[in-house]
Write a protein that holds these residues in place. Structure first.
Motif, PDB file in Angstrom:
ATOM      1  N   GLU A   1      12.513  -4.124  11.585  1.00  0.00           N
ATOM      2  CA  GLU A   1      13.402  -5.018  12.332  1.00  0.00           C
ATOM      3  C   GLU A   1      13.737  -6.263  11.505  1.00  0.00           C
ATOM      4  O   GLU A   1      14.881  -6.711  11.477  1.00  0.00           O
ATOM      5  CB  GLU A   1      12.741  -5.425  13.660  1.00  0.00           C
ATOM      6  CG  GLU A   1      12.457  -4.283  14.609  1.00  0.00           C
ATOM      7  CD  GLU A   1      13.713  -3.825  15.343  1.00  0.00           C
ATOM      8  OE1 GLU A   1      14.678  -4.599  15.417  1.00  0.00           O
ATOM      9  OE2 GLU A   1      13.712  -2.678  15.838  1.00  0.00           O
ATOM     10  N   GLU A   2      12.753  -6.821  10.845  1.00  0.00           N
ATOM     11  CA  GLU A   2      12.951  -8.047  10.058  1.00  0.00           C
ATOM     12  C   GLU A   2      13.935  -7.824   8.919  1.00  0.00           C
ATOM     13  O   GLU A   2      14.678  -8.731   8.540  1.00  0.00           O
ATOM     14  CB  GLU A   2      11.595  -8.515   9.492  1.00  0.00           C
ATOM     15  CG  GLU A   2      11.631  -9.826   8.740  1.00  0.00           C
ATOM     16  CD  GLU A   2      11.883 -11.024   9.641  1.00  0.00           C
ATOM     17  OE1 GLU A   2      12.144 -12.123   9.096  1.00  0.00           O
ATOM     18  OE2 GLU A   2      11.820 -10.865  10.882  1.00  0.00           O
ATOM     19  N   ASP A   3      13.953  -6.628   8.401  1.00  0.00           N
ATOM     20  CA  ASP A   3      14.845  -6.321   7.281  1.00  0.00           C
ATOM     21  C   ASP A   3      16.317  -6.454   7.664  1.00  0.00           C
ATOM     22  O   ASP A   3      17.170  -6.643   6.800  1.00  0.00           O
ATOM     23  CB  ASP A   3      14.561  -4.897   6.786  1.00  0.00           C
ATOM     24  CG  ASP A   3      15.056  -4.677   5.370  1.00  0.00           C
ATOM     25  OD1 ASP A   3      15.073  -5.646   4.585  1.00  0.00           O
ATOM     26  OD2 ASP A   3      15.455  -3.547   5.055  1.00  0.00           O
ATOM     27  N   THR A   4      16.631  -6.398   8.952  1.00  0.00           N
ATOM     28  CA  THR A   4      18.024  -6.489   9.395  1.00  0.00           C
ATOM     29  C   THR A   4      18.501  -7.926   9.563  1.00  0.00           C
ATOM     30  O   THR A   4      19.703  -8.177   9.654  1.00  0.00           O
ATOM     31  CB  THR A   4      18.221  -5.753  10.730  1.00  0.00           C
ATOM     32  OG1 THR A   4      17.437  -6.399  11.752  1.00  0.00           O
ATOM     33  CG2 THR A   4      17.789  -4.295  10.620  1.00  0.00           C
TER      34      THR A   4
ATOM     35  N   SER B   1      15.171  -8.379  -0.515  1.00  0.00           N
ATOM     36  CA  SER B   1      15.827  -8.559  -1.814  1.00  0.00           C
ATOM     37  C   SER B   1      15.157  -9.621  -2.669  1.00  0.00           C
ATOM     38  O   SER B   1      15.479  -9.758  -3.847  1.00  0.00           O
ATOM     39  CB  SER B   1      17.299  -8.933  -1.608  1.00  0.00           C
ATOM     40  OG  SER B   1      17.419 -10.176  -0.933  1.00  0.00           O
ATOM     41  N   GLN B   2      14.224 -10.372  -2.094  1.00  0.00           N
ATOM     42  CA  GLN B   2      13.542 -11.445  -2.830  1.00  0.00           C
ATOM     43  C   GLN B   2      12.124 -11.056  -3.254  1.00  0.00           C
ATOM     44  O   GLN B   2      11.405 -11.878  -3.818  1.00  0.00           O
ATOM     45  CB  GLN B   2      13.476 -12.718  -1.968  1.00  0.00           C
ATOM     46  CG  GLN B   2      14.813 -13.169  -1.425  1.00  0.00           C
ATOM     47  CD  GLN B   2      15.832 -13.457  -2.495  1.00  0.00           C
ATOM     48  OE1 GLN B   2      15.537 -14.162  -3.462  1.00  0.00           O
ATOM     49  NE2 GLN B   2      17.034 -12.913  -2.356  1.00  0.00           N
ATOM     50  N   MET B   3      11.722  -9.820  -2.985  1.00  0.00           N
ATOM     51  CA  MET B   3      10.371  -9.383  -3.350  1.00  0.00           C
ATOM     52  C   MET B   3      10.276  -9.166  -4.855  1.00  0.00           C
ATOM     53  O   MET B   3      11.134  -8.517  -5.453  1.00  0.00           O
ATOM     54  CB  MET B   3      10.018  -8.090  -2.608  1.00  0.00           C
ATOM     55  CG  MET B   3      10.003  -8.209  -1.091  1.00  0.00           C
ATOM     56  SD  MET B   3       8.718  -9.291  -0.473  1.00  0.00           S
ATOM     57  CE  MET B   3       7.240  -8.416  -1.021  1.00  0.00           C
ATOM     58  N   ILE B   4       9.242  -9.713  -5.469  1.00  0.00           N
ATOM     59  CA  ILE B   4       9.004  -9.492  -6.893  1.00  0.00           C
ATOM     60  C   ILE B   4       7.819  -8.561  -7.125  1.00  0.00           C
ATOM     61  O   ILE B   4       7.680  -7.967  -8.196  1.00  0.00           O
ATOM     62  CB  ILE B   4       8.798 -10.826  -7.642  1.00  0.00           C
ATOM     63  CG1 ILE B   4       7.644 -11.625  -7.033  1.00  0.00           C
ATOM     64  CG2 ILE B   4      10.072 -11.655  -7.641  1.00  0.00           C
ATOM     65  CD1 ILE B   4       7.326 -12.898  -7.785  1.00  0.00           C
ATOM     66  N   GLU B   5       6.953  -8.443  -6.119  1.00  0.00           N
ATOM     67  CA  GLU B   5       5.855  -7.471  -6.149  1.00  0.00           C
ATOM     68  C   GLU B   5       5.667  -6.935  -4.740  1.00  0.00           C
ATOM     69  O   GLU B   5       5.665  -7.685  -3.777  1.00  0.00           O
ATOM     70  CB  GLU B   5       4.550  -8.118  -6.642  1.00  0.00           C
ATOM     71  CG  GLU B   5       4.557  -8.536  -8.100  1.00  0.00           C
ATOM     72  CD  GLU B   5       3.188  -9.024  -8.541  1.00  0.00           C
ATOM     73  OE1 GLU B   5       2.196  -8.286  -8.311  1.00  0.00           O
ATOM     74  OE2 GLU B   5       3.100 -10.129  -9.092  1.00  0.00           O
ATOM     75  N   GLY B   6       5.515  -5.623  -4.636  1.00  0.00           N
ATOM     76  CA  GLY B   6       5.340  -5.019  -3.330  1.00  0.00           C
ATOM     77  C   GLY B   6       6.657  -4.937  -2.565  1.00  0.00           C
ATOM     78  O   GLY B   6       7.720  -5.309  -3.059  1.00  0.00           O
ATOM     79  N   GLN B   7       6.574  -4.434  -1.339  1.00  0.00           N
ATOM     80  CA  GLN B   7       7.735  -4.268  -0.479  1.00  0.00           C
ATOM     81  C   GLN B   7       7.399  -4.754   0.925  1.00  0.00           C
ATOM     82  O   GLN B   7       6.230  -4.810   1.322  1.00  0.00           O
ATOM     83  CB  GLN B   7       8.161  -2.787  -0.418  1.00  0.00           C
ATOM     84  CG  GLN B   7       8.526  -2.177  -1.759  1.00  0.00           C
ATOM     85  CD  GLN B   7       9.787  -2.784  -2.344  1.00  0.00           C
ATOM     86  OE1 GLN B   7      10.671  -3.222  -1.604  1.00  0.00           O
ATOM     87  NE2 GLN B   7       9.889  -2.791  -3.668  1.00  0.00           N
ATOM     88  N   LEU B   8       8.443  -5.108   1.671  1.00  0.00           N
ATOM     89  CA  LEU B   8       8.219  -5.541   3.051  1.00  0.00           C
ATOM     90  C   LEU B   8       7.596  -4.420   3.874  1.00  0.00           C
ATOM     91  O   LEU B   8       6.765  -4.668   4.755  1.00  0.00           O
ATOM     92  CB  LEU B   8       9.551  -5.987   3.670  1.00  0.00           C
ATOM     93  CG  LEU B   8       9.512  -6.504   5.112  1.00  0.00           C
ATOM     94  CD1 LEU B   8       8.633  -7.739   5.222  1.00  0.00           C
ATOM     95  CD2 LEU B   8      10.917  -6.804   5.614  1.00  0.00           C
ATOM     96  N   ASP B   9       7.983  -3.184   3.571  1.00  0.00           N
ATOM     97  CA  ASP B   9       7.436  -2.039   4.325  1.00  0.00           C
ATOM     98  C   ASP B   9       5.957  -1.814   4.061  1.00  0.00           C
ATOM     99  O   ASP B   9       5.328  -0.992   4.736  1.00  0.00           O
ATOM    100  CB  ASP B   9       8.209  -0.758   3.968  1.00  0.00           C
ATOM    101  CG  ASP B   9       9.643  -0.797   4.459  1.00  0.00           C
ATOM    102  OD1 ASP B   9       9.917  -1.566   5.402  1.00  0.00           O
ATOM    103  OD2 ASP B   9      10.501  -0.085   3.893  1.00  0.00           O
ATOM    104  N   ASP B  10       5.384  -2.532   3.069  1.00  0.00           N
ATOM    105  CA  ASP B  10       3.944  -2.399   2.801  1.00  0.00           C
ATOM    106  C   ASP B  10       3.096  -3.044   3.890  1.00  0.00           C
ATOM    107  O   ASP B  10       1.875  -2.853   3.911  1.00  0.00           O
ATOM    108  CB  ASP B  10       3.598  -3.024   1.453  1.00  0.00           C
ATOM    109  CG  ASP B  10       4.191  -2.231   0.293  1.00  0.00           C
ATOM    110  OD1 ASP B  10       4.470  -1.035   0.480  1.00  0.00           O
ATOM    111  OD2 ASP B  10       4.388  -2.811  -0.801  1.00  0.00           O
TER     112      ASP B  10
END
Length: 413
Positions: free
Chosen positions: A121-124, A130-139
């Motif tokens: 939901e937050e991704d929307t 797009s600002q992640m430099i390590e890892g992913q939001l889905d982690d």
């Protein structure tokens, strides 16, 4: 080849080497002053536009455009989410839980904002992915107690992905051992970097984990809205809340970051006006230049008059001469300003690396680098203003030249 006499003589006067070197020097300084004034104004306004753009795209891409909160929690955030997105100006919505606390790691302690989100939901509604430099939001997985932190915070606490940190809430729990603060161990699941101030105190966890930590009973605190127009956010949030019925609290970005945006807009306007005065001063230096040229060329003017030149033609000759100075200064200044606006960010970055000193610190400013955003409308306005002021500056000296009396001017020749 046909060439208008006024234009031809005006160009000859401009290109000719004068006997009076002081007049040549004043002409050169007038041109350089106009050139630098136009260039600096374009560069400075581009930097102010850059700050404005970064605020909209990055800072306001991370913080909510508007939020609808429950009292104190939302009983069914899915229903609220569905209803608010029915508003034609709401592009997306996402639930959240928000709280403040401290994180400890690497022997250091930092105060942070803890935000519980549902990753998909937050991704929307956020640019965080797009600002992640390590890892992913889905982690961020429910029950795994993972946390995403900003790069400055990770550097301060000497953290890397996979390291453990402790979150301490400013609430106490009574235990057999006495009154103890509420705390929980989290694993760093990712690191992001927007280059903005919030990188140093902004953390993301899964909403279910945040609910357990803050004891919300599995309820969301509110719903974050993404609207199609930033400036319509207050009205849209109010309309969305009214459509829900019941008792809800609303807030929007103008209450949290509105003062910063207003300050940038005001500074851009004031700095633009001040620098425009510098351009005006440089343009009107042409007046003193042409007045001295008219005095120096009084004999030539008298001869042209006796040969049949009309006052209007004499006036056009000196207007052409002043216009050449203004046009050349404005065009060169515009070219330098456009190039400067394109490369000022790289230049400042290189200078920081050379001096090993950061001019913009994210702890003080809302971004840590110098942005620049060239807008061709600003270039057109500045160039046109420079040209208009240059042409206006030629009117009085040219009129004075047209009023020269040939008999009086040639009496002592």
């Amino acid at each position: 080849m046909f060439r208008p006499l006024s234009f031809y003589i005006g160009l000859r006067y401009t290109a000719a080497k004068r006997r009076n070197h002081f007049i040549s020097f004043i002409s050169l300084t007038s041109m350089i002053g106009l050139m630098l004034g136009v260039a600096v104004l374009i560069i400075v306004l581009s930097v102010m536009n850059g700050f404005d753009r970064e605020l909209k795209e990055k800072v306001l891409g991370m913080v909510p455009h508007a939020v609808v909160k429950g009292d104190p929690y939302l009983a069914d955030w899915q229903e609220v989410d569905q209803k608010v997105t029915e508003h034609p100006r709401v592009l997306a919505a996402a639930p959240f839980i928000e709280g403040q606390g401290m994180v400890t790691g690497g022997g250091n302690v930092r105060g942070v904002l803890i935000k519980g989100v549902v990753p998909e939901e937050e991704d929307t509604v956020s640019i965080i992915s797009s600002q992640m430099i390590e890892g992913q939001l889905d982690d961020l997985k429910a029950g795994e107690f993972g946390i995403i932190v900003g790069r400055p915070l990770a550097a301060s606490l000497r953290l890397e992905v996979g390291d453990r940190l402790t979150i301490v809430l400013p609430e106490a729990s009574v235990s057999p051992a006495g009154v103890m603060p509420r705390l929980k161990r989290f694993t760093v699941a990712g690191i992001f970097s927007t280059g903005a101030e919030l990188d140093g105190n902004y953390t993301l966890v899964h909403m279910e984990d945040a609910g357990k930590l803050m004891r919300t009973g599995g309820l969301a605190e509110g719903v974050r809205l993404l609207v199609d127009d930033l400036f319509a956010a207050p009205a849209v949030a109010e309309q969305a809340a009214l459509s829900l019925g019941g008792r809800y609290y609303i807030s929007d970005w103008t209450r949290t970051h509105g003062s910063l945006f207003s300050a940038i807009q005001m500074e851009k306007t004031i700095i633009g006006l001040l620098l425009m005065f510098i351009v005006a001063v440089a343009a009107f230096n042409i007046v003193s230049t042409l007045v001295m040229v008219v005095t120096d060329k009084t004999g030539d003017i008298a001869i042209l008059r006796t040969m049949g030149a009309t006052p209007g033609r004499i006036m056009r000759i000196f207007m052409v001469q002043g216009a050449v100075i203004g046009v050349f200064g404005t065009l060169v200044g515009t070219t330098l300003g456009v190039l400067g606006a394109w490369y000022i960010s790289d230049l400042i970055s290189g200078l920081e690396n050379l001096l090993n000193h950061q001019f913009l610190n994210a702890d003080v400013y809302f971004i840590s680098y110098l942005p620049s955003h060239l807008q061709w409308a600003d270039v057109a306005i500045i160039s046109t203003a420079g040209l208009v002021m240059s042409l206006l500056a030629t009117i009085y000296p040219a009129w004075r030249a047209s009023r020269v009396d040939p008999a009086e001017a040639l009496r002592y020749e």
